[in-house]
Design a protein around this motif. Structure first.
Motif, PDB file in Angstrom:
ATOM      1  N   LEU A  84       1.067  -1.303  -0.067  1.00 33.72           N
ATOM      2  CA  LEU A  84      -0.050   0.132  -0.142  1.00 33.72           C
ATOM      3  C   LEU A  84       0.888   1.183  -0.098  1.00 33.72           C
ATOM      4  CD1 LEU A  84      -2.701   1.413   0.283  1.00 33.72           C
ATOM      5  CD2 LEU A  84      -2.562   0.747   2.677  1.00 33.72           C
ATOM      6  N   LYS A  85       0.924   1.951  -1.196  1.00 35.40           N
ATOM      7  CA  LYS A  85       1.899   2.975  -1.368  1.00 35.40           C
ATOM      8  C   LYS A  85       1.442   4.304  -0.380  1.00 35.40           C
ATOM      9  CE  LYS A  85       5.121   2.747  -3.563  1.00 35.40           C
ATOM     10  NZ  LYS A  85       6.626   2.566  -3.191  1.00 35.40           N
ATOM     11  N   GLY A  86       0.132   4.608  -0.685  1.00 36.58           N
ATOM     12  CA  GLY A  86      -0.603   5.964  -0.329  1.00 36.58           C
ATOM     13  C   GLY A  86      -1.919   5.912  -0.232  1.00 36.58           C
ATOM     14  N   GLN A  88      -8.401  -5.131   2.007  1.00 33.17           N
ATOM     15  CA  GLN A  88      -8.138  -6.665   1.658  1.00 33.17           C
ATOM     16  C   GLN A  88      -7.908  -6.876   0.081  1.00 33.17           C
ATOM     17  OE1 GLN A  88     -10.062  -9.951   3.595  1.00 33.17           O
ATOM     18  NE2 GLN A  88     -10.651 -10.954   1.725  1.00 33.17           N
ATOM     19  N   SER A  89      -6.725  -6.847  -0.432  1.00 30.67           N
ATOM     20  CA  SER A  89      -6.321  -7.279  -1.902  1.00 30.67           C
ATOM     21  C   SER A  89      -6.219  -8.791  -1.960  1.00 30.67           C
ATOM     22  CB  SER A  89      -5.147  -6.743  -2.109  1.00 30.67           C
ATOM     23  OG  SER A  89      -4.616  -7.020  -3.461  1.00 30.67           O
ATOM     24  N   ASP A  90      -7.119  -9.389  -3.050  1.00 33.00           N
ATOM     25  CA  ASP A  90      -7.306 -10.734  -3.471  1.00 33.00           C
ATOM     26  C   ASP A  90      -6.698 -10.703  -4.906  1.00 33.00           C
ATOM     27  OD1 ASP A  90      -8.254 -11.526  -0.955  1.00 33.00           O
ATOM     28  OD2 ASP A  90     -10.396 -11.251  -1.421  1.00 33.00           O
ATOM     29  N   LEU A  91      -5.609 -11.449  -5.147  1.00 36.19           N
ATOM     30  CA  LEU A  91      -5.128 -11.652  -6.278  1.00 36.19           C
ATOM     31  C   LEU A  91      -5.094 -13.196  -6.656  1.00 36.19           C
ATOM     32  CD1 LEU A  91      -1.900  -9.206  -5.838  1.00 36.19           C
ATOM     33  CD2 LEU A  91      -4.382  -8.713  -6.707  1.00 36.19           C
ATOM     34  N   LEU A  92      -5.039 -13.252  -7.996  1.00 33.97           N
ATOM     35  CA  LEU A  92      -4.721 -14.593  -8.576  1.00 33.97           C
ATOM     36  C   LEU A  92      -3.332 -14.691  -9.377  1.00 33.97           C
ATOM     37  CD1 LEU A  92      -8.483 -15.777  -9.890  1.00 33.97           C
ATOM     38  CD2 LEU A  92      -7.259 -16.525  -7.503  1.00 33.97           C
ATOM     39  N   VAL A  93      -2.453 -15.531  -8.863  1.00 32.92           N
ATOM     40  CA  VAL A  93      -1.113 -15.426  -9.615  1.00 32.92           C
ATOM     41  C   VAL A  93      -0.799 -16.603 -10.428  1.00 32.92           C
ATOM     42  CG1 VAL A  93       1.047 -14.969  -8.963  1.00 32.92           C
ATOM     43  CG2 VAL A  93      -0.522 -13.938  -7.707  1.00 32.92           C
ATOM     44  N   LEU A 102      -1.746   1.076  -4.740  1.00 34.95           N
ATOM     45  CA  LEU A 102      -1.069  -0.360  -4.435  1.00 34.95           C
ATOM     46  C   LEU A 102      -0.309  -0.786  -5.527  1.00 34.95           C
ATOM     47  CD1 LEU A 102      -4.749  -2.279  -3.645  1.00 34.95           C
ATOM     48  CD2 LEU A 102      -2.744  -1.331  -2.321  1.00 34.95           C
ATOM     49  N   SER A 103       0.928  -1.117  -5.051  1.00 36.32           N
ATOM     50  CA  SER A 103       1.863  -1.359  -5.962  1.00 36.32           C
ATOM     51  C   SER A 103       2.294  -2.938  -6.050  1.00 36.32           C
ATOM     52  CB  SER A 103       3.026  -0.836  -5.602  1.00 36.32           C
ATOM     53  OG  SER A 103       4.221  -0.999  -6.283  1.00 36.32           O
TER      54      SER A 103
END
Length: 278
Positions: free
Chosen positions: A131-133, A223-228, A147-148
């Motif tokens: 979380l950048k800012g 909450q960040s949900d990602l698929l990688v 978000l980065s």
């Protein structure tokens, strides 16, 4: 008249009787030697001699194991049949195929697990989500957070599916979800992360009676949900990466002087205060 017959010679008769008696005794001795027994009174042989004679005269039995061996040998001729040999070959082939399939499946499962562990390691350790800012939005009630994503994997790019970012504000003892959306120019979908990727999300924490754990600040969970995946068109080789953030967020129109007085601080209150996961 005719003459009467002459009387036999007594000496000749006696001699003949002696010869007959001697011959009879010789025969008795021969029988005694054959029977192996003494002659009982009256001329009858003893019982043991008769039993031995009967045992020797009885027919001998054929040895049973030899008979069985002959029959078993005949039954072994069945294995010389082409049909029996064919059945045995089919059964052995079936067992060999089953064993080969089992080994292949075990190896495939082991390789799949290894690939899964490597992908999970890449998603959790080679992809940094930060979380950048957070900044105020001009509408006076929303916020824009940045978000980065940073890829440090030595195996090349990572393909990340961006999903909606969920934002919650604590109200009392519960978390209340608030509206969030991608910023203009950002869309949820798959992005290729070679080195780094940055995107913005807008959210509106319009919650009454929000919890004030720090004077003048809302308690917010992001909450960040990602698929990688490591492939552009993956199959089952996809892992989920869930990253939570906790911040204390200053509301729009907050009085900085009041916050400094309540917190007994001389510093200008920042817009947000990041907190470790808890």
């Amino acid at each position: 008249m005719s003459e009467p017959p002459a009387e036999p010679d007594k000496d000749a008769v006696i001699a003949g009787l002696r010869r007959e008696l001697s011959a009879a005794q010789s025969e008795v001795r021969v029988l005694r030697r054959r029977l192996g027994a003494t002659v009982m009174p009256g001329g009858a042989p003893s019982a043991p001699g008769l039993l031995n004679e009967l045992r020797e005269a009885a027919p001998r039995k054929v040895d049973a194991p030899a008979t069985v061996a002959v029959k078993l040998g005949r039954r072994f001729d069945l294995w010389r049949s082409p049909v029996a040999i064919g059945v045995v070959m089919v059964v052995l082939t079936a067992f060999a195929i089953d064993a080969a399939v089992g080994l292949y499946q075990a190896r495939s499962l082991r390789e799949a697990r290894q690939a899964r562990l490597l992908l999970e390691n890449a998603a959790m350790r080679s992809l940094y989500v930060e979380l950048k800012g957070i900044a105020y939005e001009p509408d006076g009630k929303s916020y824009r957070m940045t978000l980065s994503l940073q890829n440090v994997s030595p195996n090349g790019p990572l393909y990340v599916m961006l999903n909606a970012v969920s934002v919650f504000v604590q109200s009392g003892m519960v978390w209340q979800q608030v509206p969030s959306r991608p910023a203009p120019g950002v869309s949820w979908g798959v992005v290729k992360v070679v080195d780094g990727y940055t995107y913005d999300v807008v959210f509106t924490p319009d919650v009454a009676n929000w919890a004030e754990l720090i004077p003048g600040y809302m308690h917010v969970r992001i909450q960040s949900d990602l698929l990688v995946s490591e492939k552009a068109q993956p199959g089952n080789d996809v892992v989920e990466r869930r990253t939570p953030y906790y911040v204390y967020l200053k509301p729009h129109g907050a009085n900085d002087e009041d916050i400094k007085a309540r917190s007994k601080s001389t510093r200008t209150p920042p817009l947000f205060i990041p907190m470790p996961p808890h």
